[in-house]
Write an enzyme that holds these catalytic residues in place. Structure first.
Site, mmCIF file in Angstrom:
data_model
loop_
_atom_site.group_PDB
_atom_site.id
_atom_site.type_symbol
_atom_site.label_atom_id
_atom_site.label_comp_id
_atom_site.label_asym_id
_atom_site.label_seq_id
_atom_site.Cartn_x
_atom_site.Cartn_y
_atom_site.Cartn_z
ATOM 1 N N GLY A 31 1.477 -1.353 0.294
ATOM 2 C CA GLY A 31 0.403 -0.100 0.231
ATOM 3 C C GLY A 31 0.675 1.485 -0.057
ATOM 4 N N GLY A 42 -0.128 4.682 -0.282
ATOM 5 C CA GLY A 42 -1.851 6.260 0.041
ATOM 6 C C GLY A 42 -0.900 6.474 0.642
ATOM 7 N N ARG A 60 -2.083 0.192 -8.753
ATOM 8 C CA ARG A 60 -1.830 1.240 -9.468
ATOM 9 C C ARG A 60 -0.460 2.059 -10.141
ATOM 10 N NH1 ARG A 60 -6.316 3.579 -7.032
ATOM 11 N NH2 ARG A 60 -5.186 5.304 -6.496
ATOM 12 N N GLU A 68 0.792 -0.395 16.308
ATOM 13 C CA GLU A 68 0.599 0.971 17.042
ATOM 14 C C GLU A 68 -0.101 1.464 16.260
ATOM 15 O OE1 GLU A 68 0.190 3.217 20.131
ATOM 16 O OE2 GLU A 68 2.140 1.675 20.370
ATOM 17 N N GLY A 125 -3.545 6.672 15.550
ATOM 18 C CA GLY A 125 -1.902 7.684 14.890
ATOM 19 C C GLY A 125 -1.538 7.288 15.720
ATOM 20 N N ASP A 136 -15.936 2.038 12.766
ATOM 21 C CA ASP A 136 -13.862 2.931 13.313
ATOM 22 C C ASP A 136 -13.756 2.393 14.866
ATOM 23 O OD1 ASP A 136 -11.444 4.406 11.745
ATOM 24 O OD2 ASP A 136 -11.805 5.343 13.441
ATOM 25 N N LYS A 174 -11.482 -0.264 16.742
ATOM 26 C CA LYS A 174 -10.811 0.232 17.903
ATOM 27 C C LYS A 174 -11.114 -0.200 19.204
ATOM 28 C CE LYS A 174 -9.043 4.011 14.824
ATOM 29 N NZ LYS A 174 -9.219 5.168 14.421
ATOM 30 N N GLY A 223 -4.195 11.311 9.832
ATOM 31 C CA GLY A 223 -3.359 11.426 9.239
ATOM 32 C C GLY A 223 -2.469 10.505 9.042
#
Length: 433
Positions: A13, A15, A49, A131, A136, A203, A207, A306
């Protein structure tokens, strides 16, 4: 002495998070090598992609064949940031089979089927670190996994979704409605084009499952978590919370029962006192409040989402896993020795804030109080206010003492059947007292 052979890393990945991981690995390679005791080399990047330009990543590292990448045999660590259940689950277990440890940010997979991943890692003697899956950049998972075994955790109370915290913060500070606050969150990039996973609590529930499993040393799956979103929260709810000296947050709450024989995990909006540390968590920040026997109350706070913050957590895991690799050891695996059952939401003991639209005439309050008494729910405070119109209605706000959630739900259903109750305008739990 530093090992001269580089440890090879495969990235699944690329992204927002994956590209930050690659960038930090490139720009901070010397620091990572010094901390690990060996250089770390990005050996391949699996993407969907391949034609997309990815700054700083040599084109020869790009592949669309993630399976072949994790099967190479010379890969020491696989970083999985593609998300979802499949193909992530198969890729992770395949990586273990072919000699690689795994660092993942995949909260959905860990909450849905973490037991399979743990078992595969143990079977092949590999590490599974995650983690970045919760909160985050906040160091949370490792303290709970590695520092809490000598300490009994009784409760975890947290704001673990930045999008919903931003929305509720805006509703509280500006008086905006839910839709207006969501539009602002979307415009600022805090909310996805489809915000369902955030605003409906999916979400946060994933968690919560992960946190409960680690905190209580038992298996908690996503299906075990009671979930409610915030789409029904109104500006009137926020105003009512302020009158009580509270604010509204979407909370993930994991609790050990008072008798220690079961646990609960839930996600829902709740009023919390302004004096509680979580009440001051603003904007898109996350915070988790841990209550334990020996250590007392601990709070973990910081950016919960983020690219850069999440990549920071991923790289922290990478350093730890690489050090384990050099030492010929593995870190902690699954700890589910307590095998505690997860109780249903109806057994949770909490308080309620209930707002009713009632007929503005004598005797209504007595009828409402009777319903509460019949269901074994004690009333703490009542506030009644007539309307400044000709509707013949009044607003009645009842705050209860602590009672089982099932009793409170039964009370609400009975209230709806009263002729004098025109509608139940709002129902919200009160927590953190």
């Amino acid at each position: 002495m530093m090992l001269t052979r580089p440890l090879k890393v495969a990235l699944l990945g690329c992204g927002v998070v994956g590209s930050e991981v690659a960038r930090i690995m490139t720009t901070h390679g010397d620091d990572h090598a010094a901390r690990i005791g060996a250089p770390v080399e990005l050996a391949g990047v699996a993407v969907r992609r391949p034609s997309k330009v990815r700054a700083g990543i040599p084109q020869e590292l790009i592949t669309t064949d993630a399976t072949a990448l994790v099967k190479r045999g010379d890969i020491d660590v696989v970083i999985e940031v593609i998300g979802g259940i499949e193909p992530a689950r198969t890729l992770i277990t395949t990586a273990f089979e072919h000699g690689a440890s795994v660092v993942s940010a995949n909260k959905a997979l860990l909450a849905e089927d973490g037991a399979t991943l743990y078992a595969a890692a143990e079977r092949h003697g590999r590490d599974l670190y995650f983690e970045a899956a919760v909160a985050g950049a906040i160091p949370l998972i490792r303290p709970l996994r590695e520092s809490s075994p000598g300490n009994k955790v009784n409760r975890v109370l947290g704001i673990v979704n930045g999008t919903t915290n931003f929305i509720l913060d805006r509703m509280d500070s500006s008086g905006a409605g839910y839709t207006e606050a969501l539009d602002e969150a979307t415009a600022l990039g805090y909310a996805e084009a489809d915000p369902t996973a955030d605003v409906e609590g999916f979400d946060a529930a994933a968690k919560a499952a992960i946190l409960a499993g680690i905190a209580f040393h038992t298996r908690v799956r996503l299906d075990d978590v009671h979930r409610e979103g915030l789409t029904e929260v109104t500006a009137a709810d926020m105003a009512s919370a302020r009158r009580m000296g509270c604010t509204v947050k979407l909370l993930a709450i994991c609790e050990r029962a008072a008798d220690g024989r079961s646990v609960t995990a839930r996600v829902h909006p709740a009023m919390i006192p302004l004096s509680h540390p979580l009440a001051s968590v603003r904007e898109a920040y996350n915070a988790v409040f841990v209550e334990s026997e020996a250590a007392g109350q601990l709070m973990f706070y910081g950016p919960g989402a983020g690219g850069a913050p999440t990549a920071s957590a991923v790289l922290g895991d990478l350093v730890a896993v690489c050090r384990n690799k050099l030492a010929g050891a593995t870190g902690p695996g699954e700890s589910a020795y307590t095998q505690l059952p997860v109780s249903p939401m109806g057994e949770v003991v909490t308080r309620y804030h209930i707002s009713l639209d009632v007929a503005d005439k004598p005797g209504v309050l007595a009828q409402v109080a009777t319903v509460f008494a019949e269901h074994g729910v004690s009333i703490d405070t009542v506030r009644q206010q007539g309307r400044q119109d000709s509707s013949g209605e009044a607003s009645l706000v009842v705050v209860t003492h602590r009672a089982p959630d099932a009793a409170l739900q039964g009370t609400v259903e009975a209230l709806r059947s009263l002729d004098t109750v025109r509608g139940v305008a709002s129902i919200m739990r009160v927590e953190g007292e």
